[in-house]
Scaffold this motif. Structure first.
Motif, PDB file in Angstrom:
ATOM      1  N   LEU A 196       0.805  -1.220   0.000  1.00 25.08           N
ATOM      2  CA  LEU A 196       0.000   0.000   0.000  1.00 25.08           C
ATOM      3  C   LEU A 196       0.841   1.274   0.000  1.00 25.08           C
ATOM      4  O   LEU A 196       0.343   2.345  -0.317  1.00 25.08           O
ATOM      5  CB  LEU A 196      -0.920   0.023   1.225  1.00 25.08           C
ATOM      6  CG  LEU A 196      -1.856  -1.162   1.426  1.00 25.08           C
ATOM      7  CD1 LEU A 196      -2.669  -0.970   2.682  1.00 25.08           C
ATOM      8  CD2 LEU A 196      -2.787  -1.333   0.246  1.00 25.08           C
ATOM      9  N   THR A 201       0.254   7.701   0.845  1.00 22.93           N
ATOM     10  CA  THR A 201      -0.320   6.932   1.946  1.00 22.93           C
ATOM     11  C   THR A 201       0.522   6.993   3.218  1.00 22.93           C
ATOM     12  O   THR A 201      -0.007   6.800   4.308  1.00 22.93           O
ATOM     13  CB  THR A 201      -0.509   5.461   1.539  1.00 22.93           C
ATOM     14  OG1 THR A 201       0.743   4.941   1.126  1.00 22.93           O
ATOM     15  CG2 THR A 201      -1.494   5.324   0.407  1.00 22.93           C
TER      16      THR A 201
ATOM     17  N   PRO B 108      -5.825  -4.672  -3.001  1.00 24.35           N
ATOM     18  CA  PRO B 108      -5.593  -3.719  -1.896  1.00 24.35           C
ATOM     19  C   PRO B 108      -6.823  -3.487  -1.035  1.00 24.35           C
ATOM     20  O   PRO B 108      -6.686  -3.334   0.183  1.00 24.35           O
ATOM     21  CB  PRO B 108      -5.147  -2.433  -2.602  1.00 24.35           C
ATOM     22  CG  PRO B 108      -5.509  -2.586  -4.007  1.00 24.35           C
ATOM     23  CD  PRO B 108      -5.572  -4.047  -4.310  1.00 24.35           C
ATOM     24  N   SER B 180      -6.054   2.327   0.223  1.00 20.81           N
ATOM     25  CA  SER B 180      -4.642   2.247   0.602  1.00 20.81           C
ATOM     26  C   SER B 180      -4.331   3.206   1.737  1.00 20.81           C
ATOM     27  O   SER B 180      -3.571   2.876   2.650  1.00 20.81           O
ATOM     28  CB  SER B 180      -3.746   2.581  -0.593  1.00 20.81           C
ATOM     29  OG  SER B 180      -4.061   1.767  -1.678  1.00 20.81           O
TER      30      SER B 180
END
Lengths: 258, 254
Positions: A196, A201, B108, B180
């Motif tokens: 991720l 992020t 994800p 995410s």
């Protein structure tokens, strides 16, 4: 009766290991159930919870097959049940089972690869005979048997043998494993972060890490904060994008100055 | 097509990966999922056999985001059974075209955001020996999962091939990005709360500077090592051995 229930859990968990739908094979469910049917519910919960944290980032992606959590959780819980009959403290037995689950997951991985190769023949048969349901269920049961066979083997070994092996291990090793079982979950978290992670992020990682120090906030309430922040970001992001294409020159200038 | 048939397809579709194989991957499961619909649409044995053959082609995607594709293909098959001119390749093209981009969203969202969140909540309850942990995880997961399967399959069926244009790249990218970000937020929480390192004598001083500072360092070390292609299982084994050595040396305590 107990044995039949354990075998049933092993079989269903094996099926779920390939389906990845009901999540019956996740340690938190499988270990708890094996603990429940063998009257070791508390230990099953502890083992399941710890293994679940370790296995958090293991997922089958595309054609790649991840280490197999279902064989690991079933076999290590049965070993734990055996080991609890020994003179060793319960928390040490649990730590030992956690450590053992790691190599077991690789055994499960190679077994599932064998099954996935065997399944090639099954789908060829589907094509020839058009009996799709029949061969589909053979394939599903084959995955259950994959976990069932090692379980039967382990159940045939008498507890006393396993207990005497466990009692030979020095206490300092057990202490190290106990510490280790609280540390190794970091690897699973790192796997998730590598999938991720990006410059968009990681700011959220920092906020989460900082906020989690407040022990009065439960995990779910923290998720609410995170969800709210993400939502806000998406709204502002969409707004900014729509501003860029606006017919308002003055607004664009003002935006540039900000 | 009857609603009950669509529900049967949705239930069957849960066994998508049952005959997962290294040749055509989920082809058997995909065909098994469609069987109730094919039986209704093609009562004639010959047409039915052809339809089965048509749906045993290569297929592989995330098992949940496969549901909207099932919906679209159901709509196409219904048209075809009524006599519309839809070739075998155009059905396969829809499947191939969608499976990659949707799997890029499904992985994800489900494996790396939803499962870590629900599993971590469940695990933290389980570690305090609360039976609600596993129950919460199991129920919440399956309600969300089946809800998603049914709703998106119906959406695909009702919109048909129009859904493909609706699922624009920006929309899919935004969903992935939002998931995410939430996922990374949760990883931050997990590193702080669940990685337990206790160094003898100096731990309380470290906690005064920044709680979890050692966990954070270890976490970043692991991400770096894993990015280089190091096996995660081997890394776990090495960490266990390190813990045993450091415990014997009297540096780490329980």
């Amino acid at each position: 009766m107990q044995t039949i229930l354990v075998l049933l859990v092993a079989f269903v968990a094996g099926i779920e290991g390939i389906l990845d739908e009901f999540e019956f094979h996740q340690p938190i469910v499988a270990c708890t159930l094996i603990g429940l049917v063998t009257n070791h519910l508390a230990e099953g919960l502890l083992l399941g919870g710890s293994l679940q944290l370790i296995a958090l980032g293991w997922a089958n992606i595309g054609a790649a097959v991840a280490p197999d959590v279902c064989l690991a959780s079933v076999i290590s819980s049965i070993l734990m049940i055996h080991g609890l009959e020994s003179a060793i403290e319960a928390r040490y037995v649990i730590a030992f089972s956690i450590a053992l689950a790691i190599p077991l997951s690789l055994v499960g991985l190679s077994l599932t690869k064998v099954c996935r190769n065997l399944a090639i023949q099954l789908v060829h048969k589907m094509d020839e005979t058009k009996k799709v349901s029949y061969y589909q269920w053979i394939g599903i049961c084959m995955q259950g048997i994959r976990v069932l066979i090692p379980t039967v083997v382990l159940l045939l070994i008498p507890s006393s043998v396993i207990c005497s092996i466990l009692e030979m291990i020095p206490v300092s090793i057990y202490k190290g494993l106990l510490i280790g079982s609280g540390v190794v979950c970091v690897v699973g978290f790192a796997i998730v972060a590598n999938v991720l992670g990006s410059k968009f992020t990681y700011p959220f990682f920092m906020i989460g890490f900082g906020l989690a120090c407040m022990t009065s906030l439960s995990l779910l309430s923290l998720c609410f904060i995170g969800g709210g922040l993400v939502w806000l970001y998406m709204l502002l992001n969409a707004k900014e994008k729509s501003n860029k294409t606006s017919d308002d020159p003055l607004g664009d200038i003002l935006n540039d100055y900000e | 097509m009857k609603k009950s048939t669509r529900l049967k397809v949705c239930l069957n579709h849960q066994y998508l990966q049952g005959s997962w194989n290294f040749e055509c991957m989920q082809n058997g499961g995909w065909c098994y999922g469609l069987l109730p619909a094919l039986k209704e649409l093609y009562p004639n044995k010959e047409d039915y056999d052809l339809a089965v053959e048509r749906h045993l082609k290569f297929y592989n995607t995330h098992p949940y985001v496969s549901a909207p594709i099932v919906g679209i293909v159901l709509a196409m098959e219904e048209e075809k059974a009524k006599g519309a001119d839809i070739s075998n390749t155009s059905i396969q093209d829809v499947k191939i075209g969608l499976m990659g981009s949707l799997a890029g969203v499904g992985d994800p969202v489900f494996w790396f955001t939803m499962r870590p969140i629900l599993a971590a909540v469940g695990a933290s309850l389980a570690l305090s020996q609360n039976i609600l942990g596993p129950i919460f995880f199991f129920v919440a997961w399956n309600v969300l999962r089946f809800g998603f399967l049914w709703i998106t399959q119906e959406l695909g069926y009702k919109k048909g091939t129009k859904l493909i244009t609706d699922l624009s790249d920006t929309f899919l990218k935004n969903v992935t990005l939002a998931a995410s970000m939430l996922g990374m937020f949760v990883v931050g929480i997990l590193v702080q709360r669940f990685v337990q390192i206790n160094v003898v004598n100096i731990q309380s001083d470290l906690d005064m500077v920044l709680p979890g500072v050692l966990s954070l360092c270890l976490f970043f070390g692991c991400t770096k090592i894993l990015k280089k292609g190091f096996s995660p299982v081997l890394l776990i084994v090495i960490l266990f051995i390190l813990c045993i050595i450091l415990e014997m040396a009297g540096i780490l305590v329980i």
